[in-house]
Design a protein around this motif. Structure first.
Motif, PDB file in Angstrom:
ATOM      1  N   ASP A 192       3.135  23.464 -16.794  1.00 30.34           N
ATOM      2  CA  ASP A 192       2.034  24.557 -16.527  1.00 30.34           C
ATOM      3  C   ASP A 192       2.950  25.296 -15.718  1.00 30.34           C
ATOM      4  N   ALA A 193       3.467  26.531 -15.529  1.00 30.68           N
ATOM      5  CA  ALA A 193       4.195  27.473 -14.598  1.00 30.68           C
ATOM      6  C   ALA A 193       3.013  28.878 -14.899  1.00 30.68           C
ATOM      7  N   SER A 194       2.262  29.294 -15.326  1.00 32.98           N
ATOM      8  CA  SER A 194       1.267  30.103 -15.206  1.00 32.98           C
ATOM      9  C   SER A 194       0.708  30.461 -14.320  1.00 32.98           C
ATOM     10  N   ALA A 195       0.986  31.520 -14.190  1.00 32.80           N
ATOM     11  CA  ALA A 195       0.419  32.564 -12.833  1.00 32.80           C
ATOM     12  C   ALA A 195      -0.468  31.835 -11.202  1.00 32.80           C
ATOM     13  N   SER A 196      -1.390  30.804 -12.607  1.00 34.65           N
ATOM     14  CA  SER A 196      -2.877  30.115 -11.118  1.00 34.65           C
ATOM     15  C   SER A 196      -2.192  28.999 -10.889  1.00 34.65           C
ATOM     16  N   ALA A 197      -0.955  28.982 -11.496  1.00 29.58           N
ATOM     17  CA  ALA A 197      -0.526  27.346 -10.705  1.00 29.58           C
ATOM     18  C   ALA A 197      -0.108  28.014  -8.677  1.00 29.58           C
ATOM     19  N   ASN A 198      -0.508  26.746  -8.771  1.00 31.87           N
ATOM     20  CA  ASN A 198      -0.113  27.115  -7.168  1.00 31.87           C
ATOM     21  C   ASN A 198       1.156  27.256  -6.905  1.00 31.87           C
ATOM     22  N   ILE A 199       1.449  27.456  -5.789  1.00 31.53           N
ATOM     23  CA  ILE A 199       2.739  27.454  -5.099  1.00 31.53           C
ATOM     24  C   ILE A 199       3.310  26.487  -4.628  1.00 31.53           C
ATOM     25  N   ILE A 200       2.107  25.416  -4.167  1.00 34.21           N
ATOM     26  CA  ILE A 200       2.970  24.234  -3.663  1.00 34.21           C
ATOM     27  C   ILE A 200       1.827  23.515  -3.998  1.00 34.21           C
ATOM     28  N   GLU A 201       1.800  22.052  -4.220  1.00 39.01           N
ATOM     29  CA  GLU A 201       1.644  20.801  -5.198  1.00 39.01           C
ATOM     30  C   GLU A 201       1.816  19.397  -4.780  1.00 39.01           C
ATOM     31  N   ALA A 202       0.812  18.482  -4.314  1.00 37.08           N
ATOM     32  CA  ALA A 202       1.671  17.761  -3.257  1.00 37.08           C
ATOM     33  C   ALA A 202       0.904  16.053  -3.353  1.00 37.08           C
ATOM     34  N   GLY A 203       1.219  14.855  -2.661  1.00 36.13           N
ATOM     35  CA  GLY A 203      -0.006  13.996  -2.499  1.00 36.13           C
ATOM     36  C   GLY A 203       0.859  13.014  -1.818  1.00 36.13           C
ATOM     37  N   ALA A 204      -0.146  11.920  -1.943  1.00 34.38           N
ATOM     38  CA  ALA A 204       1.160  10.978  -1.367  1.00 34.38           C
ATOM     39  C   ALA A 204       0.898   9.247  -1.926  1.00 34.38           C
ATOM     40  N   ALA A 205       2.242   9.228  -2.027  1.00 34.47           N
ATOM     41  CA  ALA A 205       3.126   7.357  -2.766  1.00 34.47           C
ATOM     42  C   ALA A 205       1.565   6.998  -2.922  1.00 34.47           C
ATOM     43  N   GLN A 206       0.303   6.482  -1.305  1.00 30.43           N
ATOM     44  CA  GLN A 206      -0.337   5.074  -1.871  1.00 30.43           C
ATOM     45  C   GLN A 206      -1.471   6.144  -1.567  1.00 30.43           C
ATOM     46  N   ASN A 207      -2.908   6.019  -2.300  1.00 29.69           N
ATOM     47  CA  ASN A 207      -3.926   6.855  -1.432  1.00 29.69           C
ATOM     48  C   ASN A 207      -4.622   5.907  -0.769  1.00 29.69           C
ATOM     49  N   GLN A 208      -4.651   4.131  -0.899  1.00 30.93           N
ATOM     50  CA  GLN A 208      -5.282   3.171  -0.308  1.00 30.93           C
ATOM     51  C   GLN A 208      -4.280   2.268   0.470  1.00 30.93           C
ATOM     52  N   PHE A 209      -4.555   2.376   2.160  1.00 34.70           N
ATOM     53  CA  PHE A 209      -4.446   1.244   2.797  1.00 34.70           C
ATOM     54  C   PHE A 209      -4.790   0.034   3.213  1.00 34.70           C
ATOM     55  N   TYR A 210      -4.910  -0.880   3.057  1.00 36.44           N
ATOM     56  CA  TYR A 210      -5.617  -2.009   3.515  1.00 36.44           C
ATOM     57  C   TYR A 210      -5.475  -3.259   4.765  1.00 36.44           C
ATOM     58  N   ILE A 211      -6.341  -2.752   5.351  1.00 40.09           N
ATOM     59  CA  ILE A 211      -6.084  -3.685   6.424  1.00 40.09           C
ATOM     60  C   ILE A 211      -6.615  -5.302   6.477  1.00 40.09           C
ATOM     61  N   GLU A 212      -5.413  -6.261   6.918  1.00 40.77           N
ATOM     62  CA  GLU A 212      -5.376  -7.513   6.242  1.00 40.77           C
ATOM     63  C   GLU A 212      -5.129  -8.285   7.621  1.00 40.77           C
ATOM     64  N   PRO A 213      -4.974  -9.356   7.998  1.00 42.18           N
ATOM     65  CA  PRO A 213      -5.096 -10.239   9.959  1.00 42.18           C
ATOM     66  C   PRO A 213      -3.810  -9.457   9.438  1.00 42.18           C
ATOM     67  N   SER A 214      -2.540  -9.604   8.606  1.00 38.86           N
ATOM     68  CA  SER A 214      -1.438  -9.588   9.238  1.00 38.86           C
ATOM     69  C   SER A 214      -0.847  -7.905   9.355  1.00 38.86           C
ATOM     70  N   TYR A 215      -2.174  -6.979   9.705  1.00 38.81           N
ATOM     71  CA  TYR A 215      -1.825  -5.545   9.824  1.00 38.81           C
ATOM     72  C   TYR A 215      -1.216  -4.661  10.739  1.00 38.81           C
ATOM     73  N   ASP A 216       0.145  -4.265  10.807  1.00 36.56           N
ATOM     74  CA  ASP A 216       0.752  -4.255  12.196  1.00 36.56           C
ATOM     75  C   ASP A 216       1.478  -3.046  11.050  1.00 36.56           C
TER      76      ASP A 216
END
Lengths: 268, 304
Positions: free
Chosen positions: A29-53
């Motif tokens: 999809d390289a049409s004119a409507s495409a965004n000039i930048i597209e981005a994301g996070a490698a991981q969207n959910q992080f969990y806090i467990e007792p060992s979280y630091d």
């Protein structure tokens, strides 16, 4: 599309990731409507467990080189955590004692704020443009609550704000890093920041900006959620939803530990 | 080894917290003070948010004071009757204390008031105990017997409602114990501590309770005061961190045993001297903060 990419990206090396992304961003999809930048996070959910630091957060994206017309450009990424009200007290000397004398309440202070960029922010864009997109800790808006008793005069407020920023920086909660964006090939980039454990649970929002000639010409957004699970989640929800019960449990637990210790030491 | 605290929302070092609990438990078993006056400042010093430190400080004291009370009771160092009189006054006093704190919060000077209270009380109590215990120790060293308490007749003996407290070998009016209870209750409501460091000297010097019995009876009273404080803090502020409390009480439970045994080996005068020095040291440390603060600005989450 990006959640799928992110899921895959977690398992891939940067090189493979770069290839996959390039394919998705431009082959189909390289049409004119495409965004000039597209981005994301490698991981969207992080969990806090007792060992979280604390945790590292990897953000990535791609720019459309064709639309940048081969001119030099910059990338700036901001990551901000949930906002909360913060009180800054100032002590004064009265009758030989240092006493809290003035306070200023800030209404929406992000508990975490990072600005990651290809070059020093001042070289990327003029102050007015940075101010508009909050590119930089110095232009982060820290609204002050109206109608405060004992509030310092407008002139003195800047030292309260400076103290707040100084302490947040010292705790690693306000971060500014230039040359923090790594490119793979011509259009793919990746950046990484560390979220200290002191930055609590909540929704974190990453804003990605492409700048050219000192102006923002495109942007993208990614969301990351950090939440407690398991015993951490159960304890904090009981504390807030059934506070009396929680208090009784705390007492019962202490009584049990105290009684058990006596019992054990009597035996030996 | 780190563990993430669910309410404080931060990781802490497990060994540090076990050690902190153990140290406070040791003092608790040895001196009969709950150690709340040490626990809360130490937690804040370790980086725990002050709201969580104040609310959680009382929780492990329940465990260590139960262990301590049982240990003291086995040595017949517990006056249950006197303890109940103190508690009756303490419940009323704690309620007043909470009202006073609410008023201070409205005028915005809680921190200063509480710090000043600590400094004044600990300075006064510590100095009096220091002077007295040194004098007693000097007498012992000269070969004279330590002062006997029997047969003293102060103004307190003219009061009505005379009651016998067999465990303390006392026949006194019921009014001074109840008033002492109220006073300590107010202090614990305001300062968020069990009040042992004030109660023990009152029992010893004003009511003439034998030192060992004062220690056991004070621990008995602290069980209930800290239980009430914990439930109220959980209900009102929701800042009691059970995970933190568990670490502190596991360390403290064993510390209290060692402390009680150590206390039994020391002379009563030496015990009072050590407690006096400890109280003075903490009072002095807090006083220094009032005169020479490290940082003029303090940043706090407004939610707490």
């Amino acid at each position: 599309m990006f959640s799928r990419v992110a899921a895959i990206a977690r398992k891939l090396t940067p090189a493979v990731l770069a290839g996959t992304l390039a394919l998705i961003a431009f082959s189909s999809d390289a049409s004119a409507s495409a965004n000039i930048i597209e981005a994301g996070a490698a991981q969207n959910q992080f969990y806090i467990e007792p060992s979280y630091d604390g945790t590292s957060i990897v953000l990535f994206g791609a720019v459309d080189r064709d639309r940048l017309k081969g001119e030099p450009f910059d990338i700036a990424v901001t990551l901000r955590g949930p906002v909360q009200p913060v009180v800054v007290w100032k002590k004064d000397r009265r009758a030989g004692l240092w006493v809290n004398s003035q306070r200023l309440i800030f209404d929406g202070v992000p508990n975490y704020f990072a600005v990651l960029s290809t070059r020093p922010l001042d070289d990327i864009a003029p102050l007015a443009e940075r101010d508009r997109y909050e590119l930089g800790i110095d232009v982060l808006s820290l609204p002050i609550r109206d109608e405060q008793k004992n509030a310092p005069s407008k002139l003195d407020r800047s030292e309260f704000e400076a103290a707040l920023v100084r302490q947040k920086k010292a705790a690693g909660l306000f971060v500014e890093e230039a040359r923090a964006i790594d490119f793979f090939g011509v259009s793919l980039f990746r950046t990484k920041t560390f979220l200290p454990a002191a930055a609590g649970p909540g929704l974190y929002v990453a804003h990605f900006y492409v700048l050219q000639g000192g102006k923002v010409i495109g942007d993208a957004t990614a969301r990351i959620r950090l939440r407690k699970i398991g015993i951490e989640a159960r304890l904090s929800s009981t504390a807030s939803e059934h506070p009396w019960l929680y208090g009784v449990i705390a007492v019962a637990l202490a009584a049990f530990v105290g009684g058990a210790t006596s019992f054990l030491t009597r035996r030996t | 080894m780190q563990v993430y605290l669910p309410i404080a929302e931060m990781p802490v070092n497990v060994l540090l917290m076990l050690g902190l609990g153990g140290a406070v438990g040791f003092l608790s078993g040895m001196f009969g003070v709950g150690g709340g006056f040490l626990m809360t400042p130490l937690l804040i010093f370790a980086g725990i948010p002050s709201a969580v430190a104040v609310a959680t400080g009382a929780n492990p004291l329940i465990a260590s004071s139960i262990t301590g009370t049982i240990a003291q009771a086995r040595r017949k160092n517990l006056d249950t009757k006197l303890g109940l009189y103190l508690l009756g006054g303490g419940a009323v006093g704690a309620f007043w204390g909470v009202l006073i704190i609410r008023y201070l919060r409205q005028i915005g000077q809680v921190d200063l008031f509480v710090s000043l209270l600590y400094v004044v009380f600990m300075g006064a109590v510590g100095s009096i105990m220091l002077v007295e215990s040194l004098r007693a120790l000097r007498k012992v060293r000269r070969g004279q017997p330590a002062a006997k308490r029997t047969g003293r007749h102060g103004w307190m003996h003219g009061l009505p409602f005379k009651t016998r407290f067999p465990a303390s070998k006392l026949y006194i009016s019921a009014i001074p114990p109840v008033v002492a209870g109220v006073l300590v209750g107010v202090m614990s409501g305001v300062m968020g501590v069990g009040g042992g460091f004030i109660l023990v000297p009152i029992l010893i010097y004003l009511l003439h309770v034998p030192t060992n019995v004062a220690v056991g009876t004070s621990l008995f009273q602290i069980i209930f005061v800290s239980a009430i404080t914990t439930v109220l803090q959980a209900a009102m502020n929701q800042t009691v961190d059970i995970a933190l409390a568990l670490l502190l009480m596991l360390g403290g439970a064993f510390g209290a045993q060692v402390g009680a045994a150590a206390g039994q080996k020391l002379r009563a005068e030496e015990l009072r001297l050590l407690l006096a020095l400890l109280v003075l040291a903490v009072g002095l440390r807090l006083g220094v903060d009032l005169v020479l603060p490290g940082e003029i600005f303090s940043v706090r989450s407004a939610g707490f």
